[in-house]
Scaffold this motif. Structure first.
Motif, PDB file in Angstrom:
ATOM      1  N   UNK A  72     -11.399  14.852  27.820  1.00 37.01           N
ATOM      2  CA  UNK A  72     -10.575  14.225  26.790  1.00 37.01           C
ATOM      3  C   UNK A  72     -10.631  12.720  27.021  1.00 37.01           C
ATOM      4  N   UNK A  73     -10.796  11.961  25.968  1.00 36.11           N
ATOM      5  CA  UNK A  73     -10.806  10.508  26.068  1.00 36.11           C
ATOM      6  C   UNK A  73      -9.859   9.902  25.054  1.00 36.11           C
ATOM      7  N   UNK A  74      -9.603   8.599  25.233  1.00 41.43           N
ATOM      8  CA  UNK A  74      -8.691   7.929  24.300  1.00 41.43           C
ATOM      9  C   UNK A  74      -9.080   6.485  24.027  1.00 41.43           C
ATOM     10  N   UNK A  75     -10.210   6.025  24.517  1.00 39.80           N
ATOM     11  CA  UNK A  75     -10.586   4.625  24.369  1.00 39.80           C
ATOM     12  C   UNK A  75     -11.470   4.404  23.148  1.00 39.80           C
ATOM     13  N   UNK A  76     -11.114   3.396  22.359  1.00 42.31           N
ATOM     14  CA  UNK A  76     -11.982   2.986  21.265  1.00 42.31           C
ATOM     15  C   UNK A  76     -13.080   2.090  21.837  1.00 42.31           C
ATOM     16  N   UNK A  77     -12.708   1.087  22.605  1.00 44.81           N
ATOM     17  CA  UNK A  77     -13.655   0.196  23.277  1.00 44.81           C
ATOM     18  C   UNK A  77     -13.767   0.619  24.745  1.00 44.81           C
ATOM     19  N   UNK A  78     -14.753   0.134  25.488  1.00 44.46           N
ATOM     20  CA  UNK A  78     -14.909   0.558  26.883  1.00 44.46           C
ATOM     21  C   UNK A  78     -13.677   0.298  27.748  1.00 44.46           C
ATOM     22  N   UNK A  79     -12.868  -0.703  27.435  1.00 49.21           N
ATOM     23  CA  UNK A  79     -11.691  -1.004  28.258  1.00 49.21           C
ATOM     24  C   UNK A  79     -10.405  -0.586  27.574  1.00 49.21           C
ATOM     25  N   UNK A  80     -10.487   0.126  26.474  1.00 49.70           N
ATOM     26  CA  UNK A  80      -9.286   0.599  25.804  1.00 49.70           C
ATOM     27  C   UNK A  80      -9.297   0.288  24.325  1.00 49.70           C
ATOM     28  N   UNK A 123     -15.276   8.458  31.868  1.00 47.79           N
ATOM     29  CA  UNK A 123     -15.172   7.111  31.299  1.00 47.79           C
ATOM     30  C   UNK A 123     -15.927   7.142  29.979  1.00 47.79           C
ATOM     31  N   UNK A 124     -15.213   6.973  28.884  1.00 44.94           N
ATOM     32  CA  UNK A 124     -15.854   7.097  27.584  1.00 44.94           C
ATOM     33  C   UNK A 124     -15.225   6.136  26.574  1.00 44.94           C
ATOM     34  N   UNK A 125     -15.929   5.978  25.462  1.00 43.49           N
ATOM     35  CA  UNK A 125     -15.415   5.158  24.366  1.00 43.49           C
ATOM     36  C   UNK A 125     -16.095   5.570  23.074  1.00 43.49           C
ATOM     37  N   UNK A 126     -15.515   5.133  21.975  1.00 44.95           N
ATOM     38  CA  UNK A 126     -16.087   5.411  20.661  1.00 44.95           C
ATOM     39  C   UNK A 126     -16.994   4.282  20.175  1.00 44.95           C
ATOM     40  N   UNK A 127     -16.721   3.057  20.631  1.00 45.86           N
ATOM     41  CA  UNK A 127     -17.481   1.884  20.197  1.00 45.86           C
ATOM     42  C   UNK A 127     -17.922   1.098  21.426  1.00 45.86           C
ATOM     43  N   UNK A 128     -19.163   1.296  21.887  1.00 47.52           N
ATOM     44  CA  UNK A 128     -19.609   0.538  23.061  1.00 47.52           C
ATOM     45  C   UNK A 128     -19.760  -0.942  22.723  1.00 47.52           C
ATOM     46  N   UNK A 129     -19.827  -1.742  23.751  1.00 44.60           N
ATOM     47  CA  UNK A 129     -19.934  -3.190  23.550  1.00 44.60           C
ATOM     48  C   UNK A 129     -18.555  -3.800  23.491  1.00 44.60           C
ATOM     49  N   UNK A 130     -18.314  -4.540  22.463  1.00 42.03           N
ATOM     50  CA  UNK A 130     -17.010  -5.172  22.298  1.00 42.03           C
ATOM     51  C   UNK A 130     -16.947  -6.478  23.064  1.00 42.03           C
ATOM     52  N   UNK A 131     -17.401  -7.535  22.448  1.00 41.41           N
ATOM     53  CA  UNK A 131     -17.517  -8.811  23.142  1.00 41.41           C
ATOM     54  C   UNK A 131     -16.377  -9.770  22.842  1.00 41.41           C
ATOM     55  N   UNK A 132     -15.339  -9.321  22.146  1.00 43.63           N
ATOM     56  CA  UNK A 132     -14.206 -10.187  21.839  1.00 43.63           C
ATOM     57  C   UNK A 132     -13.391 -10.472  23.095  1.00 43.63           C
ATOM     58  N   UNK A 133     -13.144  -9.453  23.916  1.00 38.66           N
ATOM     59  CA  UNK A 133     -12.350  -9.635  25.132  1.00 38.66           C
ATOM     60  C   UNK A 133     -13.000 -10.628  26.104  1.00 38.66           C
ATOM     61  N   UNK A 134     -14.307 -10.528  26.387  1.00 37.96           N
ATOM     62  CA  UNK A 134     -14.910 -11.548  27.259  1.00 37.96           C
ATOM     63  C   UNK A 134     -14.814 -12.955  26.688  1.00 37.96           C
ATOM     64  N   UNK A 135     -14.987 -13.079  25.379  1.00 38.97           N
ATOM     65  CA  UNK A 135     -14.873 -14.403  24.761  1.00 38.97           C
ATOM     66  C   UNK A 135     -13.448 -14.932  24.880  1.00 38.97           C
ATOM     67  N   UNK A 136     -12.459 -14.062  24.713  1.00 41.29           N
ATOM     68  CA  UNK A 136     -11.059 -14.489  24.832  1.00 41.29           C
ATOM     69  C   UNK A 136     -10.754 -14.951  26.255  1.00 41.29           C
ATOM     70  N   UNK A 137     -11.173 -14.177  27.246  1.00 46.68           N
ATOM     71  CA  UNK A 137     -10.941 -14.578  28.643  1.00 46.68           C
ATOM     72  C   UNK A 137     -11.676 -15.876  28.974  1.00 46.68           C
TER      73      UNK A 137
END
Length: 150
Positions: A72-80, A123-137
């Motif tokens: 069972x998973x619940x993450x849309x992006x790799x980190x949540x 460890x799973x997700x529906x949408x791999x990648x997701x570069x908004x969080x690194x850009x924000x940090x």
């Protein structure tokens, strides 16, 4: 020793480190294999805080099978997830909600691609990648550097 400068540098390095780690996870997740899975639960939970501000979160659960094991998973992006809500400042009504968008896209019973880590399939997700969080940090690290260190 200037403790303020040292603290500022540590804060900047913390944001740069978080940006680097989240970027590594985003790039790594693009190489994860995928399997078909099913959305089990998808609902929007609305809460109002003590100042009558509205916030919405997306509750999600999906099931998938890897090498004969069920997960069972619940993450849309790799980190949540990421369920921000944009609220009209005058009426306090939501103008846009990532939670509602995700709930519309991921409805119960829909078959979706689940991307999972080959070494740890839980460890799973529906949408791999997701570069908004690194850009924000990275942006926060730059802002703190310019404001505090320079």
């Amino acid at each position: 020793m200037d403790w303020g400068l040292l603290f500022s540098l540590l804060l900047v390095w913390a944001f740069v480190g978080a940006a680097g780690a989240s970027l590594a996870i985003a790039v790594w997740s693009l190489r994860w294999p995928s399997v078909k899975g099913t959305i089990e639960v998808s609902l929007v939970e609305t809460t109002v805080d003590s100042r009558a501000r509205l916030s919405e979160t997306h509750e999600l659960a999906y099931s998938y099978t890897v090498r004969g094991a069920n997960f069972l998973g619940s993450n849309v992006k790799p980190w949540g997830g990421g369920s921000g809500t944009v609220v009209d400042s005058d009426s306090e009504k939501p103008l846009w909600s990532a939670a509602r968008d995700n709930a519309r896209w991921y409805r119960p019973g829909v078959v979706v691609d689940i991307y999972y880590c080959p070494m740890r399939p839980q460890w799973s997700c529906l949408e791999p990648g997701g570069f908004v969080l690194p850009l924000a940090f990275g942006g926060l690290g730059l802002v703190f550097y310019l404001a505090l260190v320079r």
